[in-house]
Design a protein around this motif. Structure first.
Motif, PDB file in Angstrom:
ATOM      1  N   GLN A   1     -28.501   4.468 -22.665  1.00 33.01           N
ATOM      2  CA  GLN A   1     -26.995   3.806 -22.721  1.00 33.01           C
ATOM      3  C   GLN A   1     -26.299   4.262 -22.414  1.00 33.01           C
TER       4      GLN A   1
ATOM      5  N   SER B   1     -23.081   2.635 -20.230  1.00 38.96           N
ATOM      6  CA  SER B   1     -22.396   1.749 -20.491  1.00 38.96           C
ATOM      7  C   SER B   1     -21.686   1.745 -22.715  1.00 38.96           C
ATOM      8  N   THR B   2     -21.926   2.889 -22.758  1.00 40.35           N
ATOM      9  CA  THR B   2     -21.366   2.681 -24.430  1.00 40.35           C
ATOM     10  C   THR B   2     -20.363   4.081 -24.194  1.00 40.35           C
TER      11      THR B   2
ATOM     12  N   ARG C   1     -18.171   0.431 -20.378  1.00 42.86           N
ATOM     13  CA  ARG C   1     -19.141  -0.254 -21.312  1.00 42.86           C
ATOM     14  C   ARG C   1     -19.054  -2.047 -20.330  1.00 42.86           C
TER      15      ARG C   1
ATOM     16  N   GLY D   1     -29.046  -1.092 -21.913  1.00 43.16           N
ATOM     17  CA  GLY D   1     -27.876  -1.331 -22.294  1.00 43.16           C
ATOM     18  C   GLY D   1     -26.948  -2.839 -21.189  1.00 43.16           C
TER      19      GLY D   1
END
Length: 290
Positions: free
Chosen positions: A3, A6-7, A11, A74
């Motif tokens: 992830q 996405s982190t 995002r 994610g």
């Protein structure tokens, strides 16, 4: 479970909302004309992120079978929950989990610049049927003119952005972000190099101007909110990539400041007081046949 993107990089909210606008139905005809996709095609999107382009393809080609693949779990979890009628898989673009000749169309959006070309183009050529279509979308020159009420950053914002810059630079370098970027000539040349034929280029202009009467109020609000989401997500990404850099109380204060600015922008729009801020981007679409 991966992830990272996405982190820490883009995002889910930021990427989904920006792509949902980029692939808004207002631009459908321009895309469909450039794509030249058969109505009932088996389509694979590579690097699908949270699924906005897959959703657009599903709307524009209702008889098609659309599959999206991304290495970030994610994004895949979000996309699968939002659009269960679309097949989403976690996987690597350089080792696609499909047999040879599985798809009529492969498509990607702002992915080419992050992936070694041997794997990126080679795998698409492998999984396409003979006569299949490869579409590579790439963001090109554009510009962003902010609304006057959003333009001025507070002293606290400037301090935080300056403190975060070295972390972003190190992250992008370590993750290989943009490591294979090329100019407008590079993508069609690469597609020829890796065995594609009938290569052609097309360009679509995306004009996101909230005060433009082309947009209804809901879409205008969505354009403004996409900017808000981007700014808030950047702050929240700091918790993942530099957890000890900024105190939580400072991030909460910046959330308040950013929300207040965007609330003013929405209020001005709703009162008919034009700011004429805009986000204009040029999308290069390179199309080729196996």
């Amino acid at each position: 479970m991966n992830q990272l993107w996405s982190t820490q990089i883009q995002r889910i909210g930021t990427l989904y909302e920006s792509r949902a606008l980029r692939f808004h139905d207002l631009f459908r005809e321009s895309y469909v004309q450039a794509f030249g996709i058969p109505e009932a095609a088996a389509i694979l999107e590579i690097g699908c992120g949270p699924g906005a382009l897959c959703e657009a393809l599903s709307r524009w080609y209702p008889a098609a079978a659309v599959t999206g693949i991304d290495r970030d779990s994610g994004f895949i979890d979000f996309a699968a929950a939002k659009s269960p009628h679309i097949c989403y898989l976690e996987g690597d673009a350089t080792a696609l989990p499909f047999p040879d000749g599985s798809f009529d169309v492969t498509i990607s959006n702002t992915v080419q610049e992050h992936i070694p070309p041997d794997g990126f183009y080679g795998e698409q050529h492998r999984v396409l049927k003979e006569g299949g279509i490869c579409l590579v979308l790439s963001s090109r020159r554009g510009y962003h003119i902010p609304a006057p009420c959003l333009e001025e950053a507070s002293e606290l914002e400037r301090e935080v952005y300056e403190a975060a810059a070295p972390y972003d630079e190190a992250l992008f370098k370590s993750a290989g972000i943009g490591a294979y970027a090329t100019d407008e000539r590079g993508i069609p040349a690469a597609m020829e190099k890796y065995g594609f034929r009938q290569v052609s280029t097309h360009y679509v202009a995306i004009n996101l101007t909230p005060d433009n009467p082309l947009y209804d109020p809901a879409t205008a609000h969505a354009i403004i909110h996409a900017g808000r989401q981007n700014d808030l997500d950047f702050l929240d990404s700091l918790r993942a990539k530099a957890p000890n850099l900024i105190p939580a109380s400072t991030i909460e204060e910046l959330h308040r400041q950013i929300n207040a600015k965007y609330d003013r922008r929405i209020n001005l729009y709703d009162r008919g007081l034009h700011q004429w801020d805009c986000m204009v981007s040029i999308i290069q679409i390179t199309r080729a046949v196996k």
